[in-house]
Design an enzyme around this catalytic site. Structure first.
Site, mmCIF file in Angstrom:
data_model
loop_
_atom_site.group_PDB
_atom_site.id
_atom_site.type_symbol
_atom_site.label_atom_id
_atom_site.label_comp_id
_atom_site.label_asym_id
_atom_site.label_seq_id
_atom_site.Cartn_x
_atom_site.Cartn_y
_atom_site.Cartn_z
ATOM 1 N N GLU A 124 -7.288 0.416 -4.674
ATOM 2 C CA GLU A 124 -7.289 0.450 -3.158
ATOM 3 C C GLU A 124 -8.726 -0.181 -2.812
ATOM 4 O OE1 GLU A 124 -6.063 4.396 -2.196
ATOM 5 O OE2 GLU A 124 -3.981 4.011 -2.821
ATOM 6 N N ASP A 132 -13.469 5.192 2.214
ATOM 7 C CA ASP A 132 -12.039 5.078 2.544
ATOM 8 C C ASP A 132 -11.757 6.793 3.000
ATOM 9 O OD1 ASP A 132 -9.569 5.261 2.720
ATOM 10 O OD2 ASP A 132 -8.931 4.343 0.845
ATOM 11 N N LYS A 176 3.502 11.094 -3.399
ATOM 12 C CA LYS A 176 2.337 10.636 -4.190
ATOM 13 C C LYS A 176 1.480 11.422 -4.963
ATOM 14 C CE LYS A 176 -1.564 7.087 -3.711
ATOM 15 N NZ LYS A 176 -2.028 6.099 -2.659
ATOM 16 N N ASP A 219 0.884 -1.165 0.176
ATOM 17 C CA ASP A 219 0.036 0.002 -0.092
ATOM 18 C C ASP A 219 0.955 1.189 0.015
ATOM 19 O OD1 ASP A 219 -1.851 2.227 0.518
ATOM 20 O OD2 ASP A 219 -2.492 1.231 2.357
#
Lengths: 107, 626
Positions: free
Chosen positions: B186, B208, B87, B25
């Protein structure tokens, strides 16, 4: 002569079986491969064959087929931690030599 | 000796052939690596027993870069060489980063390089290189924990990541020496972690809520196959906003101004985060903040007050859930499972509101920080061939429609947004002009009707078309999106087989925000777009008619028409050209086209007769009888 487990190995097998949700025990075996002749295998057991030998130690069923048992008599299964790595280990009195990496052995 | 893991029945590996695979992850703030050992998926910890690796890299001129907690320690002393949140800029171009409203906490080289490079003490580094450092650290941890070399990894990416962001992630893995089995969305990973793939068929909502981002994904499980129906969310909403809300409340209560005092603000935010975490279990907590003058101020914050502070923020998430359901074309009552991911879903109000919204209790059994890595590890274990069970086939969706440019600057969609991948779609196109020998394929992404409102992904030329009259050539354009979401576009002339293709690895990406904006625009401008499209279509049609009439007139206009007829046609043609260029109304152009066609009817008939005559010359009538 039978096959036994250390406390930590028994705990681990029980935990893994529980998390997996099925399986009657753990099957130990010998594979004739590897750089020094033979190698250990350890698998979940879903069935017990008629010819299998079953040992029960610390609440865990250890299943071995007769062919492998010849090489595994008296073995103690241990669970060890080495640094970050962890896993099962065979303490086998029949073992004479191992290859350098320790993944295969001869009797 | 080597330490062994329990295998599935019949799946024991030969010595030195252990297929060690991990799930990674790769997060904005923290990253994790997990693996399946003896049938159990678990995150791998470092020497100090910590699972989370801060996604932070510190560069120095005199030693190798440091990653994780070690790097994080340099934040205060050496902020510019301590790179966090990389990211957010993966797969983005300079212009995109510059124009993004989002603040990125590092400096870029002021050069004209296409790929932006971050300034560091060790020299310029790209986002891919910086991510590779994080992946290399996770790989090293995994190899130490598993006692061998990795055969491969499944790396998770946000469902919204576009082609270039996915490609950048793959590039980073390659650079770190990690073999990528595949990239996994994800939310899909989270659903796998809960074993929902083994469960009953149904619709799964994955909620999420992380530190800084919020994603909602709607998945469908059918015949053991996961399909992502829709995704949505807010790239600037998360637990950090809860901290901010508490901090603002504290300042208000204490009558202090902290905006100008960074030191104080940092202390307040830290206390706010601790209070938030305490309120997960407790009904009230005391916030204590040390002031610069040595005093300290205490405030008691109750769960109820906290709920009041974040109510608006939590409301935003359920609004996004509703939108995602609408996108997926399903009702709330169709949702059979709800999965919670991300640390902020520990907040009781979030859990309560989400459960109320969907009318069912959510899956919260697995640590919400680890659930994605665990799902990825399970998938990696299967892909490495360690499991005899039924192969899991995972389908994801593409976030925006893909298509090509057609005459008049129109976007012709070939793959609709939210289509499941992997998939291939083909459509036939034709030439516009007589004898056209090449065609430019302009690949686009977006929901709008006009090319100028969509995002250009790539262009390539299909050359060597056989010289045919307009409309006779058949060009088959194929769009293929692989399991990782990477696009391959091919074009082939059906009769001759000449072909050209391109792999789309766009050099820049879109933010969640931009995707959302593009979607909203496409709805807001639906009517304008429709009108613009029909106007362009009529303009293209007018051009085609003018083109055809000109070609005909040049060939035989003088032979078949007298001066008056010729003048009538050219006048009507010029009128059409005027209307085409000036009128904003497609109907006007349409009637001008109609007029020219009516006036030219006689001429067309004569041309037809003339060509039939020339064809029959030298033949007997009987030859043409059936």
């Amino acid at each position: 002569m039978s096959i036994s487990l250390t406390d930590s190995a028994a705990d681990r097998v029980k935990t893994f079986l529980q998390k997996r949700g099925k399986g009657v025990g753990v099957r130990l075996g010998i594979k004739t491969t590897g750089c020094s002749g033979m190698a250990y295998t350890i698998e979940f057991a879903d069935d017990i064959e008629d010819t299998d030998e079953v040992f029960e130690d610390k609440g865990v069923k250890v299943i071995v087929n007769p062919k492998s048992l010849v090489y595994l008599q008296g073995t103690e299964l241990d669970f060890a931690k080495e640094g970050l790595n962890e896993g099962f280990k065979f303490n086998n009195p029949n073992e004479k030599e191992r290859c350098g990496c320790g993944e295969s052995f001869t009797v | 000796m080597a330490l062994l893991q329990i295998s599935e029945p019949g799946m024991s590996t030969a010595p030195h052939e252990h297929r060690l695979a991990v799930g990674i992850d790769l997060g904005t703030t923290n990253s994790l690596v997990a693996s399946v050992r003896s049938g159990v998926a678990e995150v791998l910890v470092d020497e100090s027993g910590t699972a989370l690796l801060p996604s932070v890299v510190h560069y120095s001129s005199d030693r190798d870069p440091q990653v994780g907690a070690q790097a994080l320690e340099h934040t205060a002393a050496d902020p510019l060489n301590t790179i966090a949140s990389i990211k957010r800029v993966m797969g983005r171009s300079r212009q995109e980063i510059d124009s993004a409203s989002e603040y990125v906490p590092f400096q870029f080289e002021q050069d004209n390089a296409n790929v932006p490079r971050v300034k560091t003490a060790a020299g310029p580094r790209t986002a891919v290189e910086i991510s590779a450092e994080i992946l290399a650290a996770l790989k090293a941890r995994a190899e130490q924990s598993l006692g061998g070399d990795l055969v491969g990894a499944v790396i998770t990416v946000p469902a919204y990541f576009d082609d270039s962001q996915r490609q950048a992630t793959k590039d980073a893995a390659t650079l770190a020496g990690v073999n990528v089995f595949r990239l996994l969305n994800e939310p899909t990973a989270a659903a796998i972690a809960y074993g929902l793939d083994q469960g009953a068929e149904g619709v799964i909502a994955v909620f999420d809520l992380g530190g800084g981002t919020f994603d909602i994904s709607i998945l469908r499980l059918r015949k053991g196959v996961f399909e992502v129906l829709a995704t949505g969310g807010d790239s600037a909403l998360g637990g950090d906003d809860f901290d901010q809300a508490i901090a603002q409340w504290w300042l208000q209560q204490s009558g202090l101004q902290a905006a100008s005092d960074h030191q104080l603000m940092r202390s307040v935010l830290t206390a706010a985060r601790q209070a938030k975490e305490a309120l997960t279990a407790a009904d009230q907590t005391t916030m204590q903040v040390a002031l610069p003058d040595g005093d300290s101020v205490k405030q008691v914050l109750s769960r109820e007050q906290f709920d009041g502070l974040i109510k608006g923020l939590v409301k935003k998430t359920t609004v996004a859930c509703r939108r995602a359901l609408r996108d997926a074309g399903i009702e709330k009552s169709d949702v059979t499972e709800v999965v919670m991911v991300g640390g902020s879903t520990r907040v009781p109000l979030v859990r309560k509101d989400v459960e109320t919204f969907f009318g069912r209790s959510a899956h919260t059994g697995i640590d919400p920080d680890q659930v994605v890595a665990i799902g990825a590890a399970i998938q990696a274990d299967i892909l490495a061939g360690n499991k005899s069970g039924d192969e899991m086939l995972l389908l994801d969706v593409i976030p925006l429609s893909l298509g090509i440019e057609t005459m008049g600057g129109l976007m012709e969609k070939i793959i609709d947004r939210n289509s499941t991948i992997p998939l291939a779609r083909a459509q036939e196109f034709t030439t516009y002009k007589d004898g056209q020998s090449a065609m430019r394929i302009h690949v686009l992404q977006g929901e709008r009707e006009l090319v100028s409102d969509c995002r250009s992904l790539a262009t390539f030329d299909l050359t060597g078309l056989p010289p045919l009259v307009a409309g006779a050539a058949k060009i088959r354009v194929t769009f293929q999106v692989d399991a990782d979401g990477l696009l391959n576009v091919g074009a082939q002339e059906v009769n001759t087989g000449v072909a050209a293709s391109i792999e789309v690895k766009p050099s820049y990406g879109l933010t969640d925000k931009e995707i959302e904006t593009m979607l909203q625009d496409s709805m807001a401008h639906a009517k304008d777009d429709m009108e613009a499209r029909s106007l362009r279509e009529q303009q293209v049609e007018a051009d085609r008619v003018v083109e055809a009439i000109n070609a005909a007139l040049e060939k035989d206009g003088r032979q078949l028409l007298n001066a008056a007829e010729l003048a009538q046609i050219t006048t009507s043609r010029d009128q059409l050209i005027d209307v085409r260029n000036q009128a904003g109304d497609p109907d006007q152009i349409k009637s001008a086209i109609k007029q020219l066609e009516t006036i030219s009817e006689e001429y067309v008939a004569r041309r037809m007769n003339a060509s039939v005559r020339s064809m029959m010359q030298g033949h007997k009538v009987e030859e043409f009888q059936p």
